[in-house]
Enzyme design. Structure first.
Site, PDB file in Angstrom:
ATOM      1  N   SER A 230       0.563   4.690  10.535  1.00  0.00           N
ATOM      2  CA  SER A 230       1.131   5.840   9.831  1.00  0.00           C
ATOM      3  C   SER A 230       1.358   7.021  10.775  1.00  0.00           C
ATOM      4  O   SER A 230       0.471   7.385  11.546  1.00  0.00           O
ATOM      5  CB  SER A 230       0.207   6.279   8.689  1.00  0.00           C
ATOM      6  OG  SER A 230       0.675   7.484   8.116  1.00  0.00           O
TER       7      SER A 230
ATOM      8  N   ASP B  37       0.017   2.764  -5.235  1.00  0.00           N
ATOM      9  CA  ASP B  37      -1.201   2.949  -6.029  1.00  0.00           C
ATOM     10  C   ASP B  37      -2.364   3.142  -5.053  1.00  0.00           C
ATOM     11  O   ASP B  37      -3.149   2.238  -4.801  1.00  0.00           O
ATOM     12  CB  ASP B  37      -1.424   1.740  -6.928  1.00  0.00           C
ATOM     13  CG  ASP B  37      -2.541   1.950  -7.944  1.00  0.00           C
ATOM     14  OD1 ASP B  37      -3.234   2.986  -7.865  1.00  0.00           O
ATOM     15  OD2 ASP B  37      -2.717   1.070  -8.807  1.00  0.00           O
ATOM     16  N   LYS B  38      -2.456   4.339  -4.510  1.00  0.00           N
ATOM     17  CA  LYS B  38      -3.430   4.600  -3.455  1.00  0.00           C
ATOM     18  C   LYS B  38      -4.869   4.421  -3.926  1.00  0.00           C
ATOM     19  O   LYS B  38      -5.742   4.011  -3.163  1.00  0.00           O
ATOM     20  CB  LYS B  38      -3.235   6.018  -2.905  1.00  0.00           C
ATOM     21  CG  LYS B  38      -1.941   6.203  -2.118  1.00  0.00           C
ATOM     22  CD  LYS B  38      -1.771   7.652  -1.699  1.00  0.00           C
ATOM     23  CE  LYS B  38      -0.508   7.838  -0.878  1.00  0.00           C
ATOM     24  NZ  LYS B  38      -0.611   7.240   0.466  1.00  0.00           N
TER      25      LYS B  38
ATOM     26  N   ALA C  91       0.842  -1.194   0.000  1.00  0.00           N
ATOM     27  CA  ALA C  91       0.000   0.000   0.000  1.00  0.00           C
ATOM     28  C   ALA C  91       0.877   1.244   0.000  1.00  0.00           C
ATOM     29  O   ALA C  91       1.992   1.240   0.519  1.00  0.00           O
ATOM     30  CB  ALA C  91      -0.906  -0.003   1.221  1.00  0.00           C
ATOM     31  N   GLY C  92       0.347   2.321  -0.588  1.00  0.00           N
ATOM     32  CA  GLY C  92       1.060   3.587  -0.595  1.00  0.00           C
ATOM     33  C   GLY C  92       1.502   4.025  -1.973  1.00  0.00           C
ATOM     34  O   GLY C  92       1.672   5.219  -2.214  1.00  0.00           O
TER      35      GLY C  92
ATOM     36  N   ASN D  57      -4.960   0.188   8.814  1.00  0.00           N
ATOM     37  CA  ASN D  57      -3.707   0.917   9.019  1.00  0.00           C
ATOM     38  C   ASN D  57      -3.819   1.770  10.283  1.00  0.00           C
ATOM     39  O   ASN D  57      -4.572   2.750  10.323  1.00  0.00           O
ATOM     40  CB  ASN D  57      -3.428   1.791   7.791  1.00  0.00           C
ATOM     41  CG  ASN D  57      -2.064   2.439   7.828  1.00  0.00           C
ATOM     42  OD1 ASN D  57      -1.462   2.610   8.886  1.00  0.00           O
ATOM     43  ND2 ASN D  57      -1.577   2.824   6.660  1.00  0.00           N
TER      44      ASN D  57
END
Length: 206
Positions: free
Chosen positions: A189, A74-75, A71-72, A186
């Protein structure tokens, strides 16, 4: 093929990308991959760089290999056919939030060439759960429907107070779980204020 691929990237692609601002380089790469299905022969060219399959199964999902896109990158899930053509064994899109949000102010991506490192402070910029869910739904109903597992990474909306985090995650989950093969929450972050407080025991089991 591996040597040719690495030489091609090091000698041609990398110098071009490093002349660009790091976030601009990311956006440029995403535009190219997103447009690949519409360009004659583009997906076939990408497949020439794919590694040999080494299938495996985890949690009932079959993966053509163990290397996936985290992840990160192609948001918004806009380039899944391109990632699959390149040989990724799975793709995790996101982080997605219940509502669309712009993320942190620019500059927010920083390149450190000597350390071969990149710092990402994007801050969950994404199109929102509704738009992303509809995009995935259309893709799965098309001739480009992915044959690899597609995960969705969910984050808390920046505007949602911590006490409403569970409801915010649940809103995203209800929209995106039906079109995902797996879902990740998530809570790690550092780019969303207070998010890491959700790692506390009372937040996780409350």
């Amino acid at each position: 093929m591996t040597r040719l691929t690495s030489d091609w990237y090091r000698d041609l692609v990398r110098p071009i990308l490093f002349r660009l601002n790091p976030e601009t380089a990311h956006e440029f790469a995403m535009r190219l991959l997103r447009s690949a299905p519409q360009l004659p022969g583009a997906l076939g060219l990408l497949r020439s760089f794919a590694p040999p399959p080494q299938p495996c199964t985890f949690f009932g999902l079959r993966f053509p290999n163990r290397v996936g896109l985290a992840a990160g990158f192609d948001k918004n899930g806009v380039a899944i056919p391109g990632w699959e053509a390149l040989g990724f064994g799975f793709v995790e899109i996101g982080t997605a939030t219940a509502k669309a949000q712009p993320g942190n102010p620019r500059p927010r991506v920083f390149r450190y060439p000597k350390e071969e490192a990149l710092i990402n402070r994007l801050g969950f910029n994404n199109d929102g759960a509704n738009v992303i869910a509809e995009r995935l739904r259309r893709l799965r109903d098309s001739v480009l429907a992915p044959s690899i597992p597609i995960g969705v990474n969910l984050g808390k909306s920046k505007a949602a107070p911590l006490e409403n985090a569970a409801a915010d995650y649940l809103e995203s989950f209800r929209r995106l779980a039906p079109v995902a093969d797996y879902v990740v929450l998530n809570v790690t972050s550092p780019n969303t204020p207070g998010l890491r407080a959700l790692q506390e025991h009372d937040s996780l089991v409350g």
